[in-house]
Design an enzyme around this catalytic site. Sequence first.
Site, PDB file in Angstrom:
ATOM      1  N   SER A 144       0.844  -1.405  -0.185  1.00 21.66           N
ATOM      2  CA  SER A 144       0.290  -0.076  -0.056  1.00 21.66           C
ATOM      3  C   SER A 144       0.568   0.916  -0.048  1.00 21.66           C
ATOM      4  O   SER A 144       2.002   0.879   0.597  1.00 21.66           O
ATOM      5  CB  SER A 144      -0.871   0.305   1.349  1.00 21.66           C
ATOM      6  OG  SER A 144      -1.810   1.260   0.943  1.00 21.66           O
ATOM      7  N   TYR A 157      -1.444   0.298  10.418  1.00 25.86           N
ATOM      8  CA  TYR A 157      -1.838  -0.530   9.089  1.00 25.86           C
ATOM      9  C   TYR A 157      -0.504  -0.052   8.272  1.00 25.86           C
ATOM     10  O   TYR A 157       0.064  -0.622   7.882  1.00 25.86           O
ATOM     11  CB  TYR A 157      -3.274   0.084   8.624  1.00 25.86           C
ATOM     12  CG  TYR A 157      -3.474  -0.536   7.072  1.00 25.86           C
ATOM     13  CD1 TYR A 157      -3.928  -1.816   6.918  1.00 25.86           C
ATOM     14  CD2 TYR A 157      -2.801   0.450   6.750  1.00 25.86           C
ATOM     15  CE1 TYR A 157      -3.740  -2.542   5.304  1.00 25.86           C
ATOM     16  CE2 TYR A 157      -3.341   0.295   4.415  1.00 25.86           C
ATOM     17  CZ  TYR A 157      -3.350  -1.490   4.146  1.00 25.86           C
ATOM     18  OH  TYR A 157      -3.747  -1.522   2.854  1.00 25.86           O
TER      19      TYR A 157
HETATM   20  N1  LIG Z   1      -9.269  -0.748  -0.465  1.00 30.16           N
HETATM   21  C1  LIG Z   1      -7.909   0.180  -0.744  1.00 30.16           C
HETATM   22  O1  LIG Z   1      -7.557   1.321  -0.413  1.00 30.16           O
HETATM   23  C2  LIG Z   1      -6.536  -0.788  -0.512  1.00 30.16           C
HETATM   24  C3  LIG Z   1      -5.450   0.454  -0.714  1.00 30.16           C
HETATM   25  C4  LIG Z   1      -4.146  -0.009  -0.412  1.00 30.16           C
HETATM   26  C5  LIG Z   1      -3.853  -1.490  -0.595  1.00 30.16           C
HETATM   27  N2  LIG Z   1      -4.571  -2.550   0.221  1.00 30.16           N
HETATM   28  C6  LIG Z   1      -4.747  -3.668   0.061  1.00 30.16           C
HETATM   29  O2  LIG Z   1      -5.314  -4.340  -1.292  1.00 30.16           O
HETATM   30  C7  LIG Z   1      -5.664  -5.770  -0.490  1.00 30.16           C
HETATM   31  C8  LIG Z   1      -6.889  -5.997  -0.704  1.00 30.16           C
HETATM   32  O3  LIG Z   1      -7.569  -4.929  -0.400  1.00 30.16           O
HETATM   33  P1  LIG Z   1      -8.698  -5.447  -1.245  1.00 30.16           P
HETATM   34  O4  LIG Z   1      -9.167  -3.794  -1.743  1.00 30.16           O
HETATM   35  O5  LIG Z   1      -9.549  -5.841  -2.472  1.00 30.16           O
HETATM   36  O6  LIG Z   1     -10.393  -4.973   0.446  1.00 30.16           O
HETATM   37  P2  LIG Z   1     -11.093  -6.334   0.199  1.00 30.16           P
HETATM   38  O7  LIG Z   1     -12.152  -6.913  -0.289  1.00 30.16           O
HETATM   39  O8  LIG Z   1     -11.456  -6.077   2.123  1.00 30.16           O
HETATM   40  O9  LIG Z   1      -9.543  -7.949   0.202  1.00 30.16           O
HETATM   41  C9  LIG Z   1      -8.775  -8.352   1.594  1.00 30.16           C
HETATM   42  C10 LIG Z   1      -9.272  -9.509   1.974  1.00 30.16           C
HETATM   43  O10 LIG Z   1      -8.439  -9.811   3.414  1.00 30.16           O
HETATM   44  C11 LIG Z   1      -8.386 -10.981   2.988  1.00 30.16           C
HETATM   45  N3  LIG Z   1      -8.521 -11.470   4.869  1.00 30.16           N
HETATM   46  C12 LIG Z   1      -8.747 -10.347   6.046  1.00 30.16           C
HETATM   47  N4  LIG Z   1      -7.986 -11.272   6.310  1.00 30.16           N
HETATM   48  C13 LIG Z   1      -7.412 -12.610   6.185  1.00 30.16           C
HETATM   49  C14 LIG Z   1      -6.940 -13.851   7.164  1.00 30.16           C
HETATM   50  N5  LIG Z   1      -6.859 -13.574   8.464  1.00 30.16           N
HETATM   51  N6  LIG Z   1      -6.976 -15.214   6.275  1.00 30.16           N
HETATM   52  C15 LIG Z   1      -7.270 -14.908   4.813  1.00 30.16           C
HETATM   53  N7  LIG Z   1      -7.687 -14.045   4.368  1.00 30.16           N
HETATM   54  C16 LIG Z   1      -7.720 -12.474   5.365  1.00 30.16           C
HETATM   55  C17 LIG Z   1     -10.126 -10.777   2.986  1.00 30.16           C
HETATM   56  O11 LIG Z   1     -10.785 -12.353   2.997  1.00 30.16           O
HETATM   57  P3  LIG Z   1     -11.729 -12.094   4.257  1.00 30.16           P
HETATM   58  O12 LIG Z   1     -13.538 -12.674   3.399  1.00 30.16           O
HETATM   59  O13 LIG Z   1     -12.039 -13.675   4.752  1.00 30.16           O
HETATM   60  O14 LIG Z   1     -12.020 -11.183   4.891  1.00 30.16           O
HETATM   61  C18 LIG Z   1     -10.514 -10.684   2.387  1.00 30.16           C
HETATM   62  O15 LIG Z   1     -10.522 -11.375   1.110  1.00 30.16           O
HETATM   63  C19 LIG Z   1      -5.054  -5.944   0.642  1.00 30.16           C
HETATM   64  O16 LIG Z   1      -4.234  -6.143   1.403  1.00 30.16           O
HETATM   65  C20 LIG Z   1      -4.785  -3.870   1.338  1.00 30.16           C
HETATM   66  O17 LIG Z   1      -4.463  -3.663   2.485  1.00 30.16           O
HETATM   67  C21 LIG Z   1      -6.025  -1.743   0.448  1.00 30.16           C
END
Ligand SMILES: NC(=O)c1ccc[n+]([C@@H]2O[C@H](COP(=O)([O-])OP(=O)(O)OC[C@H]3O[C@@H](n4cnc5c(N)ncnc54)[C@H](OP(=O)(O)O)[C@@H]3O)[C@@H](O)[C@H]2O)c1
Lengths: 251, 462
Positions: A144, A157
């Site tokens: 990120s 975070y």
């Molecule tokens: N959205 C943003 O603004 C943003 C910005 C920068 C970076 N990111 C990063 O991008 C990545 C994907 O995020 P996203 O935006 O696509 O959000 P998201 O749809 O909420 O995805 C997060 C994922 O992490 C999984 N997860 C959380 N805890 C877990 C655990 N203990 N074991 C296995 N899986 C787990 C969730 O699975 P469950 O369905 O089981 O909860 C979900 O599949 C993340 O690493 C996030 O930090 C996001």
Amino acid sequence: MKDALGAPQSLLILGGTSEIALHTARKLVDDRVRRVVLAGRPSEGLDRAADELRGRGAEVEVVGFDAAEPDTHEKVIDGVFADGDIDVVLLAFGVLGDQEADEQDPVAAAKVAQVNYVGGVSAGLASVKALRRQGHGSLAVISSVAAERARKANFIYGSSKAGLDAFAQGLADKTHGTGVHVMVVRPGFVKTKMTQGMPDGPMATTPDVVADGIIKGLRKGSTTIWVPGQLRFVFSALRHVPRPIFRKLPI
Amino acid sequence: MSDGPSAELFPAARRKALTGWGRTSPTFADVVVPMTREQVAAAVQRRTERGVIARGLGRSYGDPAQNGGGLVLDMSGMNRVLDADLETGVVTVEAGVSLDRLIELFVPFGFFVPVTPGTRQVTVGGAIGADVHGKNHHADGSFCDHVLSMDLLLADGTVRTVTPEDDPELFWATAGGMGLTGIVLSAVVRLIPIETSLVSVDTDRTRDLDEIMALMAETDEKYRYTVAWLDCLAKGRNLGRSVLTCGEFARLEDLPAKKRAKPLHFKSGSLVTVPDLVPGRLPNKFTMGLFNELWYRKAPQHKVGQLQGISPFFHPLDAVQEWNRAYGKTGFLQYQFVVPFENEDAMRTIVKTISDAGAPSSLTVLKRFGPGNRGFLSFPKPGWTLTLDFPTNTPGLSALLRRLDEIVLSNDGRFYLAKDSRMDPSDLAAMYPRLEEFRAVRAKVDPDGVFVSDQARRLGLA
Ligand SMILES: NC(=O)c1ccc[n+]([C@@H]2O[C@H](COP(=O)([O-])OP(=O)(O)OC[C@H]3O[C@@H](n4cnc5c(N)ncnc54)[C@H](OP(=O)(O)O)[C@@H]3O)[C@@H](O)[C@H]2O)c1
Ligand SMILES: Cc1cc2nc3c(=O)[nH]c(=O)nc-3n(C[C@H](O)[C@H](O)[C@H](O)COP(=O)(O)OP(=O)(O)OC[C@H]3O[C@@H](n4cnc5c(N)ncnc54)[C@H](O)[C@@H]3O)c2cc1C
């Protein structure tokens, strides 16, 4: 196997319900990906994601995977590779936590680090071991922009992503010249369920745009990508802002 | 000593990146260069669960001679001629012998290789693995039609002498089988007699595609060697303008008096090497357009009986070593297909599609195939075959090739596995109707899938 135009055929997503990852998967399935493995905590959402990708023509397997349990990672990942080569591993799991609340709850705060960083270390290493055995493949680690410099508004975070980011960079250098490609992905504010209900951050983007960036980076063999790309410059400026000023910035 | 002397002399494996001639999709494998049969057998025995594949000179464009994470046997060290009958031209050679070497050795004795691809830097093993074809396909068939027998090391470690008479199944699964039935150790090949080392060449320049296709339909009966070079960038009236060259080995009496003293003179050897430093991409639409224009203009309108050496006629590209580097770091791919004569309109559609897209194909070669052989995965079948070269960073290439794929598939055409680096695996079964027979033979001789390549994994070949 990736083909001559860089199109992969198989994909493993760690964090199988991640919106960013699923947007990437859809695009890759519309191209040449036929085998998708969704690794995640069992849920209806996970099964729905699998069905949707099947509807697009992919063969999809769902495997149980909990980022917070590092001692299970190698076994799960080895099992996936045992059934056939994986061209791309997308390490997408992550939790945002609740900064204000977590500052009052050290255990909850540690859980963010446990998933994002500790889980990333073991899952990343297990993936790279398997990729090296097959002599080819990419690991894309979703970090990120928050990793670039810890901000008082989300340093729990941010620091966990900083750890993951530094780890992935080292891993990329360590695997250079082995046929394994490790790429760090640094998105800015992305409108997904993770950020639902939050006001859009500056330069907010969509999971679709991040997916395009990931696919392009994989094809080119990039080591780091920023989405949107301009953030690279924004953050390299921010990084050099003196602490007394940085501390007061409303970010 | 437990494993015999070979174990001690065993050459060490080196982990390294391999690609095909197109320099795309590298994977890392343990590469061993065996010098003897025993070393081949010992290496195969020491494989891991990632299996093993033979590699010749790596002149296939894609990934058939790669095996990511596994073992690759670089066969170029097995390059001895074991026996030669200078009366009949039947030679027994190790699989790593190159056609270059065979030509150099046997032309002075009045024999030429029965089939040669556009480069002679290929091994006999590679020529068998891909069942290669040349400019004489319509007259002489493909390489394996001239192979009398081969010694094949099988997955269980035994060596079997395979002939088309005694074991047609295994012979024709290996012919064109892309290394997936075993390691060819040696082969008995029948060379063809020649009186001179010069080719008598007739050249014609044609204005468009219809003209070249009509002309080739006539000339194939008259000449042993024919091939046309096509300008794929020309548009409109000039669409498909071409230069056709037809040839026969010259007879002694065709030579001018001063050359009759040494009619079989031959010297191999290339002139220059392209350094590995070429940035970006040299061939592009503009440079290729210019090149094609010059090549076309340079060719005579109509010329008969010009005497050419083996190299300029058969292997013009070999004059520049490692010319694939000229495409720079991102590499290139070759797209070769055949469509049956009855669907020759597909050729026109395809040439027009490429010309409309303005995609630079530096080398576009048109050729007519005669009847195919019994090789389960052998490429040639009666029809037109077109070969195109594209840098992989050509904008819109993926979409263009997919449009072409559809035309090829819906016209009962197929792709050449030795050139393939990107075909859709789901097209394979329709293109190769004998795929299941191939798989059945392989399942019999290699039930555990010991012989496997990146291409086999990518296409689900075996
Ligand atoms: N959205 C943003 O603004 C943003 C910005 C920068 C970076 N990111 C990063 O991008 C990545 C994907 O995020 P996203 O935006 O696509 O959000 P998201 O749809 O909420 O995805 C997060 C994922 O992490 C999984 N997860 C959380 N805890 C877990 C655990 N203990 N074991 C296995 N899986 C787990 C969730 O699975 P469950 O369905 O089981 O909860 C979900 O599949 C993340 O690493 C996030 O930090 C996001
Ligand atoms: C400039 C150029 C022009 C060409 N023109 C033509 C042409 O006109 N016609 C044509 O047919 N092809 C053509 N080709 C393709 C080339 O002839 C084939 O790809 C050929 O197979 C390459 O031989 P190689 O020894 O380099 O084998 P590699 O490319 O190393 O291997 C090819 C296949 O053969 C298998 N193989 C190699 N050795 C053995 C062995 N000992 N035992 C079992 N399997 C083995 C490999 O596993 C692999 O599947 C051309 C290639 C180039 C670069």
